[in-house]
Design a protein around this motif. Structure first.
Motif, PDB file in Angstrom:
ATOM      1  N   ILE D  15     -10.364   9.591  17.167  1.00 51.19           N
ATOM      2  CA  ILE D  15     -10.976  10.389  18.241  1.00 51.19           C
ATOM      3  C   ILE D  15     -11.245  11.796  17.721  1.00 51.19           C
ATOM      4  CG2 ILE D  15     -10.665  11.374  20.553  1.00 51.19           C
ATOM      5  CD1 ILE D  15      -8.885   9.055  21.269  1.00 51.19           C
ATOM      6  N   SER D  91      -9.525   6.309  24.508  1.00 47.03           N
ATOM      7  CA  SER D  91     -10.622   6.412  23.544  1.00 47.03           C
ATOM      8  C   SER D  91     -11.967   6.419  24.266  1.00 47.03           C
ATOM      9  CB  SER D  91     -10.578   5.235  22.564  1.00 47.03           C
ATOM     10  OG  SER D  91      -9.406   5.308  21.789  1.00 47.03           O
ATOM     11  N   TRP D  92     -12.100   5.546  25.271  1.00 48.12           N
ATOM     12  CA  TRP D  92     -13.373   5.490  26.000  1.00 48.12           C
ATOM     13  C   TRP D  92     -13.602   6.761  26.821  1.00 48.12           C
ATOM     14  CZ3 TRP D  92     -17.746   3.140  25.478  1.00 48.12           C
ATOM     15  CH2 TRP D  92     -17.796   1.936  24.798  1.00 48.12           C
ATOM     16  N   PHE D  95     -14.795   9.204  24.404  1.00 50.22           N
ATOM     17  CA  PHE D  95     -16.161   8.846  24.002  1.00 50.22           C
ATOM     18  C   PHE D  95     -17.156   9.345  25.051  1.00 50.22           C
ATOM     19  CE2 PHE D  95     -19.815   6.091  23.357  1.00 50.22           C
ATOM     20  CZ  PHE D  95     -19.913   6.057  21.989  1.00 50.22           C
ATOM     21  N   LEU D  98     -17.507  13.016  24.752  1.00 52.25           N
ATOM     22  CA  LEU D  98     -18.354  13.379  23.612  1.00 52.25           C
ATOM     23  C   LEU D  98     -19.826  13.103  23.907  1.00 52.25           C
ATOM     24  CD1 LEU D  98     -16.037  12.172  20.735  1.00 52.25           C
ATOM     25  CD2 LEU D  98     -16.505  14.521  21.435  1.00 52.25           C
ATOM     26  N   ALA D  99     -20.098  12.037  24.664  1.00 54.28           N
ATOM     27  CA  ALA D  99     -21.484  11.774  25.058  1.00 54.28           C
ATOM     28  C   ALA D  99     -22.019  12.948  25.879  1.00 54.28           C
ATOM     29  CB  ALA D  99     -21.577  10.464  25.839  1.00 54.28           C
TER      30      ALA D  99
END
Lengths: 208, 208, 208, 208
Positions: D15, D91-92, D95, D98-99
């Motif tokens: 990550i 983690s999702w 993610f 970060l998107a």
């Protein structure tokens, strides 16, 4: 005599670091493809809203590819986390996988630009297949070459392979539906991916 | 008195991380060079297929450079894995090597655009030579400066240098064949690289 | 009560990883600025050579900025290697330093496009000054905040600061020479940088 | 039977590495949006100065987004530093965060191009909200899922959440001010961010 191929590329960290660079760049490039409206066409707030609404196909394909990237990023790191070390063949299989990932912004651009063309949709699907096949090849190879950590969960490799096969079967079904109607095919793949992203605590879905 | 140059850049991890960033971007940039067909020219599925087929030279040079990147990525990490620490000279030699790697997308674009020109082919080959020479300089320097791990395989450095020299000799042969015919030269280099990627378990080839 | 600012950003590894990403991207972007000749203007090998020769100003500014990047990459990692941990102020000082580094491709493009303009040369020089000042601020702060490793070489911080001050004085001399003649100023800065890259074993130069 | 979702993505390092890649590219892309003046319009030093001065709106939005990136980079790493391990849901969530970060260069470009439009300002603000909400979701999830290190400072999670809520309330106030006057709204957000960057040792501000 020491043969180069026997001592090459034994570091899992380098595969992980290259992968994170590739995924980070791919995520960034996907957004760069979404161009803002042309200033010359916009004179009112309402026109700016309309200009942004016209970006919808780009935004749908962006979200689609973002989920694809996330699913493979999580998948690949799960695989790598359970390995004790790498070798040159594993490194090359992951390099191949990453090359397929770098192609995804290309396929996404093609799909966004030619969203009514079966050709574009099939190439996009084929890109997902290539990612799946190459990550699967790494898993099978690691199993055979004895690269899996002794303390990895039992049946780790089987659980992983089952996941890839089920996912690819669902993507293939989506591709088949695309022959009937492209929006139907894309919609189905989006639903499959949402299931993998959210991993709902519904037993039948959670175990897919 | 502490002299800056004696204490500079002793961390192998930073060289590795910079390298993975460089290789990740180079791989991504190679794909960005492949432009999708212009929407205004396409009205039928068949025209889209034709438009994609016209990308063939770009795709060939993409695969060529992808293999080049992979070979040097594997090579450089093999080298770094067997070092105990870095110093400023080693860091600069790797920085130089990475600068040669960043030039590869430029050479690839030049080759794709001017694929019938010897000049473009020679510059592409020269870029590979520079990558090889700079990675070799790092290996020779590390050997002399005593940076190699005590537990590295015997003759590690010799195996590595032998590999670079054989590879560069084969690339030079490819360049010479390019003077007869450019497709012949490119084809020969592709075959050499495929051998390094696949590393077939044929003794004579595996040991090249 | 735990105050957020006291517990923020204590990880040196994150500064290092962000830095390597920034430097890798900056190195790659510098090359992307060098455009290949237009295919429509080229019909002969000699014309392609001429078209490539016309890229000379771009290539000179590329090499200049490549050396700048390398010098600061080596410098910053030398600094970080001797710290025991980070805190939020140090993280922000390095973030500021990295923001100056991301501006370098802009200054380079400006210098390449307007190579006969003092304004462009002064902005380029000012970018180097900003990089130097921000890296220096990090060194001074780390010293005062007690972030330096107990086993760091004696006078480490002094050696580092001396290096930055001497380098910046030489760059300022280069900027002053640029008022007489821009090629003279650029040439002088190139020589200063070459000295830092090569670090010749001539006592007076090695210790600069 | 081993279920894939139970063993997926347990590595905090991945990550962190993906995040550093994303932030590094976002910082670099922000600068790429600042185009140098067109050579054809410039014949005198004074014209080059004027051409650069005309870049002011781009430079203001660049600095604004740079601070946004820095604040979230520091925030997210502070969060990650206090976790013992990751799981697939964490983690999702990262993610997703970060998107949102990759979307920031898009919102910045929109704001710079349409700086007099409320729509552009609200979308920019909404992007900051999305970053805040997704990082907050990660913090709340980590707390519930027991991912926080046993030795993390007491009330760590509460201090973090308080920080996000106060910051988002101030950003929302800035958005509301933007309905009166866009420069006022932007100015207020810049001041809020400057406070977070500098973290002045004024008790009331330091604890915000």
């Amino acid at each position: 005599m020491t043969v180069y191929n026997r001592i090459a590329a034994q570091d899992l960290g380098r595969i992980a670091a290259l992968s994170d660079g590739i995924f980070a760049f791919a995520m960034t490039v996907l957004v760069l493809e979404i161009h803002i409206p042309d200033k010359l066409d916009i004179h009112l707030e309402a026109e700016l809203w309309a200009g942004l609404a016209a970006l919808a196909p780009r935004i749908v394909t962006w979200l689609l590819s973002l989920m694809t990237l996330g699913i493979f990023w999580v998948g690949q790191q799960t695989h790598l986390n359970h390995l004790s070390h790498a070798d040159r063949d594993l490194s090359w299989l992951h390099f191949l996988f990453l090359a397929c990932v770098t192609a995804l912004p290309f396929s996404t651009r093609l799909l966004a630009e030619f969203i009514t063309y079966k050709t574009a949709f099939l190439i996009y699907w084929f890109n997902i297949v290539l990612c799946g096949v190459s990550v699967m090849a790494g898993v099978i190879y690691a199993d055979r070459a004895g690269l899996i950590k002794p303390d990895a969960p039992e049946h780790f490799s089987r659980a992983f392979r089952r996941r890839v096969i089920v996912a690819q079967a669902l993507y293939a079904l989506g591709a088949a539906l695309g022959f009937i109607s492209i929006p139907l095919g894309i919609g189905f793949i989006v639903l499959v991916q949402l299931n993998y992203v959210i991993a709902p605590r519904v037993p039948i879905l959670f175990k897919l």
